[in-house]
Design a protein around this motif. Structure first.
Motif, mmCIF file in Angstrom:
data_model
loop_
_atom_site.group_PDB
_atom_site.id
_atom_site.type_symbol
_atom_site.label_atom_id
_atom_site.label_comp_id
_atom_site.label_asym_id
_atom_site.label_seq_id
_atom_site.Cartn_x
_atom_site.Cartn_y
_atom_site.Cartn_z
ATOM 1 N N LYS A 158 0.843 -1.190 0.000
ATOM 2 C CA LYS A 158 0.000 0.000 0.000
ATOM 3 C C LYS A 158 0.883 1.247 0.000
ATOM 4 C CE LYS A 158 -2.267 1.556 3.510
ATOM 5 N NZ LYS A 158 -3.044 1.567 4.764
ATOM 6 N N GLY A 159 0.590 2.220 -0.854
ATOM 7 C CA GLY A 159 1.333 3.466 -0.887
ATOM 8 C C GLY A 159 2.560 3.446 -1.767
ATOM 9 N N GLU A 160 2.932 2.299 -2.320
ATOM 10 C CA GLU A 160 4.086 2.253 -3.220
ATOM 11 C C GLU A 160 3.731 2.839 -4.579
ATOM 12 O OE1 GLU A 160 7.315 -0.990 -2.423
ATOM 13 O OE2 GLU A 160 5.393 -1.970 -2.584
ATOM 14 N N ILE A 161 4.757 3.392 -5.236
ATOM 15 C CA ILE A 161 4.574 3.897 -6.596
ATOM 16 C C ILE A 161 4.804 2.748 -7.546
ATOM 17 C CG2 ILE A 161 5.488 5.470 -8.338
ATOM 18 C CD1 ILE A 161 6.254 7.340 -6.068
ATOM 19 N N VAL A 162 3.836 2.493 -8.412
ATOM 20 C CA VAL A 162 3.919 1.319 -9.272
ATOM 21 C C VAL A 162 3.740 1.711 -10.727
ATOM 22 C CG1 VAL A 162 3.109 -0.292 -7.527
ATOM 23 C CG2 VAL A 162 1.443 0.874 -8.983
ATOM 24 N N ILE A 163 4.128 0.799 -11.609
ATOM 25 C CA ILE A 163 3.883 0.958 -13.033
ATOM 26 C C ILE A 163 2.704 0.081 -13.402
ATOM 27 C CG2 ILE A 163 4.813 0.571 -15.343
ATOM 28 C CD1 ILE A 163 7.556 1.169 -14.285
#
Lengths: 69, 69, 69, 69, 69
Positions: free
Chosen positions: D27-32
């Protein structure tokens, strides 16, 4: 054929587009438009360059139990 | 079936669309809609002209640890 | 070739895009642009990286019985 | 998993979407996120109805020589 | 690589996106981005999860006979 996108109250939203008519829709009728690769699955468009087709004519729209058309 | 896009607080955003219901969703339920060529992978729609399908019904939405539905 | 999206009154909307011209359209002509995988079905673009092609030149646009071009 | 679109300054833009997590993002991670037919090329989703997948977790974003994450 | 959409006057519009660079574009160069399934036709991306690729670097943009780059 020029089609305009409607919202759930059947009001015209801003965007218009061009779609190939595969069902013989008349002017002013409410239609279902399918886009993308699905647009080429209608009628005989399999190998065409079409990216949007009219695939149905709408008889009745019911929103919250209320018939609008 | 007419579907409306929700934001992360489950409020209705402006845009509505038409999607084929493949899971038996009821009126007012929160559903997952898949679009484009993926829409034809649901149920028996493989060769149809469908470009959007309802593929799931949402039981619970959790945002920042808070359950909203 | 740079193309701009028109609305139903043939006014330029904000968005412009790049499309491969497969029909020899001139500057300022009204054209039909097909997008997505359909864009590669025009001319000899089958295995290209194209995602938008000009596939037709518009002679006449009729809206509500009124010829605009 | 609910994902929100970020702009180049990593601020949340309005639109949120649902994507299948194939990489174990927290949760809250920057993803592609990859969309459309590409979304089914991740992991074991080949024949699924998925139209959006999380395919990577972002460690560092550099804009104009300035590291933001 | 982060790319930003330009309008016909080469001004940055709001939206940015992530695209795989297949041509070795430098920072600040004007590039052509192809999206959707076309994005996987560039270079060796055929079976990847890519949905957007940089496929060209722009040398010159001419609008209404005026060279802008």
């Amino acid at each position: 054929m020029i089609v305009a996108r409607l919202n759930e109250r059947l009001e015209v939203e801003g965007k218009t587009d061009i779609a190939v008519d595969t069902v013989g829709a008349g002017k002013g009728e409410i239609v279902i438009v399918t886009t993308g690769s699905a647009g080429r699955r209608a009628g005989t468009l399999q190998n065409s360059v079409v990216d949007a087709s009219i695939v149905g004519i709408v008889d009745t729209v019911e929103t919250d139990g209320q018939v609008e058309v």
